[in-house]
Design a protein around this motif. Structure first.
Motif, PDB file in Angstrom:
ATOM      1  N   ARG A 246     -15.644   2.679  -2.360  1.00  0.00           N
ATOM      2  CA  ARG A 246     -15.545   4.102  -1.997  1.00  0.00           C
ATOM      3  C   ARG A 246     -15.088   4.266  -0.549  1.00  0.00           C
ATOM      4  NH1 ARG A 246     -20.508   4.520  -4.860  1.00  0.00           N
ATOM      5  NH2 ARG A 246     -21.660   4.632  -2.884  1.00  0.00           N
ATOM      6  N   VAL A 247     -15.668   3.464   0.352  1.00  0.00           N
ATOM      7  CA  VAL A 247     -15.273   3.542   1.760  1.00  0.00           C
ATOM      8  C   VAL A 247     -13.827   3.113   1.933  1.00  0.00           C
ATOM      9  CG1 VAL A 247     -15.704   2.626   4.074  1.00  0.00           C
ATOM     10  CG2 VAL A 247     -17.618   3.209   2.585  1.00  0.00           C
ATOM     11  N   SER A 248     -13.416   2.082   1.183  1.00  0.00           N
ATOM     12  CA  SER A 248     -12.041   1.604   1.270  1.00  0.00           C
ATOM     13  C   SER A 248     -11.052   2.680   0.849  1.00  0.00           C
ATOM     14  CB  SER A 248     -11.869   0.357   0.402  1.00  0.00           C
ATOM     15  OG  SER A 248     -10.530  -0.098   0.425  1.00  0.00           O
ATOM     16  N   ILE A 249     -11.375   3.398  -0.210  1.00  0.00           N
ATOM     17  CA  ILE A 249     -10.494   4.468  -0.683  1.00  0.00           C
ATOM     18  C   ILE A 249     -10.444   5.614   0.335  1.00  0.00           C
ATOM     19  CG2 ILE A 249     -10.205   6.237  -2.455  1.00  0.00           C
ATOM     20  CD1 ILE A 249     -11.418   4.226  -4.455  1.00  0.00           C
ATOM     21  N   ARG A 250     -11.613   5.977   0.884  1.00  0.00           N
ATOM     22  CA  ARG A 250     -11.665   7.104   1.813  1.00  0.00           C
ATOM     23  C   ARG A 250     -10.952   6.803   3.129  1.00  0.00           C
ATOM     24  NH1 ARG A 250     -16.730   7.183   2.630  1.00  0.00           N
ATOM     25  NH2 ARG A 250     -16.880   6.651   4.829  1.00  0.00           N
ATOM     26  N   THR A 251     -11.082   5.561   3.619  1.00  0.00           N
ATOM     27  CA  THR A 251     -10.518   5.220   4.930  1.00  0.00           C
ATOM     28  C   THR A 251      -9.139   4.584   4.853  1.00  0.00           C
ATOM     29  OG1 THR A 251     -11.548   3.009   4.900  1.00  0.00           O
ATOM     30  CG2 THR A 251     -12.834   4.837   5.841  1.00  0.00           C
ATOM     31  N   GLY A 252      -8.744   4.109   3.650  1.00  0.00           N
ATOM     32  CA  GLY A 252      -7.472   3.412   3.527  1.00  0.00           C
ATOM     33  C   GLY A 252      -7.520   1.979   3.992  1.00  0.00           C
ATOM     34  N   VAL A 253      -8.709   1.490   4.381  1.00  0.00           N
ATOM     35  CA  VAL A 253      -8.855   0.127   4.875  1.00  0.00           C
ATOM     36  C   VAL A 253      -9.057  -0.810   3.698  1.00  0.00           C
ATOM     37  CG1 VAL A 253     -10.242  -1.428   6.292  1.00  0.00           C
ATOM     38  CG2 VAL A 253      -9.842   0.931   7.038  1.00  0.00           C
ATOM     39  N   PRO A 254      -8.153  -1.784   3.500  1.00  0.00           N
ATOM     40  CA  PRO A 254      -8.293  -2.684   2.354  1.00  0.00           C
ATOM     41  C   PRO A 254      -9.481  -3.612   2.496  1.00  0.00           C
ATOM     42  CG  PRO A 254      -6.541  -3.461   3.805  1.00  0.00           C
ATOM     43  CD  PRO A 254      -6.984  -2.120   4.344  1.00  0.00           C
ATOM     44  N   ILE A 255     -10.000  -4.032   1.368  1.00  0.00           N
ATOM     45  CA  ILE A 255     -11.088  -5.004   1.362  1.00  0.00           C
ATOM     46  C   ILE A 255     -10.475  -6.382   1.435  1.00  0.00           C
ATOM     47  CG2 ILE A 255     -13.032  -5.937   0.076  1.00  0.00           C
ATOM     48  CD1 ILE A 255     -13.348  -3.185  -1.220  1.00  0.00           C
ATOM     49  N   ALA A 256     -10.859  -7.152   2.456  1.00  0.00           N
ATOM     50  CA  ALA A 256     -10.255  -8.454   2.684  1.00  0.00           C
ATOM     51  C   ALA A 256     -10.558  -9.394   1.525  1.00  0.00           C
ATOM     52  CB  ALA A 256     -10.766  -9.065   3.991  1.00  0.00           C
ATOM     53  N   GLU A 257      -9.567 -10.237   1.230  1.00  0.00           N
ATOM     54  CA  GLU A 257      -9.768 -11.264   0.207  1.00  0.00           C
ATOM     55  C   GLU A 257     -10.637 -12.376   0.771  1.00  0.00           C
ATOM     56  OE1 GLU A 257      -6.004 -12.642  -1.030  1.00  0.00           O
ATOM     57  OE2 GLU A 257      -5.296 -10.693  -1.740  1.00  0.00           O
ATOM     58  N   PRO A 258     -11.357 -13.101  -0.090  1.00  0.00           N
ATOM     59  CA  PRO A 258     -12.184 -14.203   0.396  1.00  0.00           C
ATOM     60  C   PRO A 258     -11.334 -15.254   1.096  1.00  0.00           C
ATOM     61  CG  PRO A 258     -12.697 -13.663  -1.894  1.00  0.00           C
ATOM     62  CD  PRO A 258     -11.459 -12.906  -1.553  1.00  0.00           C
TER      63      PRO A 258
ATOM     64  N   PRO B  12       0.833  -1.209   0.000  1.00  0.00           N
ATOM     65  CA  PRO B  12       0.000   0.000   0.000  1.00  0.00           C
ATOM     66  C   PRO B  12       0.866   1.256   0.000  1.00  0.00           C
ATOM     67  CG  PRO B  12      -0.705  -1.558   1.689  1.00  0.00           C
ATOM     68  CD  PRO B  12       0.594  -2.054   1.175  1.00  0.00           C
ATOM     69  N   GLU B  13       0.383   2.311  -0.633  1.00  0.00           N
ATOM     70  CA  GLU B  13       1.103   3.570  -0.650  1.00  0.00           C
ATOM     71  C   GLU B  13       1.105   4.190   0.744  1.00  0.00           C
ATOM     72  OE1 GLU B  13      -0.680   6.046  -3.542  1.00  0.00           O
ATOM     73  OE2 GLU B  13      -0.180   4.748  -5.243  1.00  0.00           O
ATOM     74  N   PRO B  14       2.140   5.013   1.064  1.00  0.00           N
ATOM     75  CA  PRO B  14       2.204   5.647   2.393  1.00  0.00           C
ATOM     76  C   PRO B  14       0.952   6.432   2.741  1.00  0.00           C
ATOM     77  CG  PRO B  14       4.284   5.903   1.230  1.00  0.00           C
ATOM     78  CD  PRO B  14       3.331   5.299   0.248  1.00  0.00           C
ATOM     79  N   SER B  15       0.370   7.126   1.762  1.00  0.00           N
ATOM     80  CA  SER B  15      -0.834   7.909   2.049  1.00  0.00           C
ATOM     81  C   SER B  15      -2.008   7.005   2.426  1.00  0.00           C
ATOM     82  CB  SER B  15      -1.207   8.761   0.834  1.00  0.00           C
ATOM     83  OG  SER B  15      -1.450   7.940  -0.303  1.00  0.00           O
ATOM     84  N   THR B  16      -2.082   5.830   1.783  1.00  0.00           N
ATOM     85  CA  THR B  16      -3.142   4.875   2.108  1.00  0.00           C
ATOM     86  C   THR B  16      -2.955   4.326   3.511  1.00  0.00           C
ATOM     87  OG1 THR B  16      -3.362   4.246  -0.224  1.00  0.00           O
ATOM     88  CG2 THR B  16      -4.242   2.720   1.419  1.00  0.00           C
ATOM     89  N   LEU B  17      -1.703   4.001   3.856  1.00  0.00           N
ATOM     90  CA  LEU B  17      -1.414   3.500   5.197  1.00  0.00           C
ATOM     91  C   LEU B  17      -1.747   4.545   6.262  1.00  0.00           C
ATOM     92  CD1 LEU B  17       1.972   1.616   4.647  1.00  0.00           C
ATOM     93  CD2 LEU B  17      -0.274   0.616   5.082  1.00  0.00           C
ATOM     94  N   ALA B  18      -1.446   5.808   5.954  1.00  0.00           N
ATOM     95  CA  ALA B  18      -1.745   6.880   6.905  1.00  0.00           C
ATOM     96  C   ALA B  18      -3.246   7.005   7.126  1.00  0.00           C
ATOM     97  CB  ALA B  18      -1.163   8.197   6.402  1.00  0.00           C
ATOM     98  N   ARG B  19      -4.029   6.897   6.041  1.00  0.00           N
ATOM     99  CA  ARG B  19      -5.490   6.970   6.187  1.00  0.00           C
ATOM    100  C   ARG B  19      -6.009   5.797   7.003  1.00  0.00           C
ATOM    101  NH1 ARG B  19      -5.265   8.239   0.726  1.00  0.00           N
ATOM    102  NH2 ARG B  19      -6.152   6.232   0.127  1.00  0.00           N
ATOM    103  N   GLN B  20      -5.446   4.603   6.749  1.00  0.00           N
ATOM    104  CA  GLN B  20      -5.884   3.431   7.489  1.00  0.00           C
ATOM    105  C   GLN B  20      -5.558   3.574   8.975  1.00  0.00           C
ATOM    106  OE1 GLN B  20      -4.088  -0.314   6.439  1.00  0.00           O
ATOM    107  NE2 GLN B  20      -5.527  -1.515   7.618  1.00  0.00           N
TER     108      GLN B  20
END
Length: 453
Positions: free
Chosen positions: A215-227, A4-12
């Motif tokens: 959309r929520v995943s992008i806004r919060t930085g929280v990845p969508i879990a794989e099955p 994940p990009e640093p900005s994504t990690l920061a949001r998460q």
């Protein structure tokens, strides 16, 4: 897999901090609610002008009503929470228990007080049952047990808060003022939750709301879990539209046996938690310790649970919650047996702290274990089942201690009985099949667990 990009990690990280903070504060006030009654019982017994004439038996019944409410609230939440979503349940729970805590402060008589305690318990049960599922879906895999421990440590912290505020404020604001303090989350926690608590992307995906989840995943930085990997699934794949959700999922071949065992774990943990919190001062008084030591024993018991539970949760993330929970149950049993010996006061306090880790702290770890065991479709129901069924243990704990005290048995017998319950809890934990919660360990730890199976 691309990092994940640093900005994504920061949001998460920001999202996780808000989610953990909101859930932890909610459970601090849950713990406050469940303990504050014990701080005012003597006032109600000794002053009939408060609610009317109340005897010890009636006081005991009034104390149990909140626990019954928690059980009903937790199980009801499990039936609807996986359909409605974690955010709605959390917000509703905050509003519900705050409003009824405030109304309890206005209760004119015994009947109204008991009814309002039951109603308050419904909201408490909803929060206890939902907090773990929320954290499990937002926290990074390698820290889920740790974050769950932070959140559920709010319960003993709330108990300590209730005790301390009662000492400082009871003579000034009365018992009604203490209950009004329990209603204050409506003023600050509710706005926090409305502004900062998102819906889980994983839950949205499980409900087929893919675009919203993204959309929520992008806004919060929280990845969508794989099955889940196919290897962890031991039932045929359901046809489209037939995915089992909530309690239906718990009854499937995949989860039925683990759900029974996890419920028994929670039963044992809460029996020990409420049994010791209720009767430890009385048991120790029979060893010759005066009333002035009661608060010290309870504070050490709960402080040991908070700090020891957090430390143990780090181990749970590294080597698996199953092993750690079995170990802490066993440590509780050992500590309670040794407590029956004539020991120096300092060593006695240390053993009480260990007992706190192995009882209240173990229950904190159990919630984390359960939260991470199930997939998103069953997570809320799984935690609700353990919180609800386990609450029966919370009801039996004080009852067992009371029966032993009433029978006039020697004081060490109560410790032996509670120690036996802890041993049973350890054995039940050892029988839980390794599934999702342990296969989500870091790679090296997961490999060691897999080899040990």
């Amino acid at each position: 897999m691309k990092s994940p990009e640093p900005s994504t990690l920061a949001r998460q990280e920001g999202t996780v901090r808000w989610v953990v903070a909101i859930a932890a504060i909610a459970l601090i006030f849950d713990g406050y609610d469940l303990v504050v009654y014990g701080t005012i019982v003597s006032t109600l017994l000794n002053d009939p002008t408060q609610l009317g004439e109340i005897g010890p038996a009636t006081a005991g019944v009034l104390g149990s009503w909140a626990l019954f409410g928690v059980m009903v609230g937790a199980l009801t939440t499990g039936a609807v929470g996986d359909y409605l979503g974690r955010r709605k349940i959390m917000i509703t729970g905050i509003i519900w228990f705050s409003v009824f805590m405030g109304l309890t402060a206005l209760a004119p008589n015994v009947f109204a007080f008991g009814a309002l305690r039951f109603a308050t318990g419904l909201g408490v049960g909803a929060l206890v049952a939902t907090a773990g599922a929320v954290v499990a879906e937002f926290a990074p895999k390698g820290k889920r047990n740790y974050y769950n421990a932070i959140v559920y440590s709010g319960v003993p912290v709330g108990g300590v808060l209730a005790s301390r505020l009662a000492i400082v404020l009871l003579d000034h604001v009365g018992w009604r003022g203490l209950f009004l303090i329990g209603a204050t989350p409506l003023l600050f926690l509710l706005p926090m939750a409305l502004a900062k608590l998102p819906e889980s992307p994983e839950w949205l995906m499980a409900r087929g709301r893919t675009e919203e989840a993204q959309r929520v995943s992008i806004r919060t930085g929280v990845p969508i879990a794989e099955p889940e990997p196919a290897a962890t699934v031991d039932v045929p794949v359901s046809a489209p539209g037939e995915t089992k959700i909530g309690f239906r999922a718990l009854a499937s071949r995949k989860y039925a046996l683990p759900t029974l065992l996890l419920g028994l774990m929670s039963f044992a943990g809460l029996l020990l938690t409420y049994g010791l919190n209720t009767w430890l001062p009385q048991i120790m008084s029979q060893f010759g310790y005066g009333k002035s030591y009661s608060l010290a024993f309870l504070l050490v018991l709960n402080a040991g649970a908070v700090f020891g539970g957090l430390i143990a949760s780090v181990g749970a993330d590294r080597i698996g919650a199953k092993r750690v929970v079995s170990t802490t149950f066993f440590l509780a049993a050992l500590a309670m047996v040794v407590l029956t010996l004539q020991l120096p006061f300092g060593l006695l306090l240390a053993l009480v702290a260990v007992a706190g880790v192995g009882t209240i702290g173990t229950q904190v770890l159990i919630y984390g274990f359960v939260s991470n065991y199930y997939n998103s479709a069953a997570g809320g129901a799984g935690v609700a089942w353990c919180a609800g069924f386990g609450r029966l243990g919370g009801i039996f704990g004080p009852l067992i201690g009371g029966l032993l005290m009433a029978a006039g048995v020697e004081n060490h017998v109560a410790f032996y009985v509670f120690s036996a319950v802890a041993i049973v809890g350890a054995l039940v934990t050892a029988c839980v099949p390794l599934r999702n919660s342990e296969t989500q360990l870091p790679a090296s730890s997961a490999a060691r667990v897999e080899l040990s199976k």
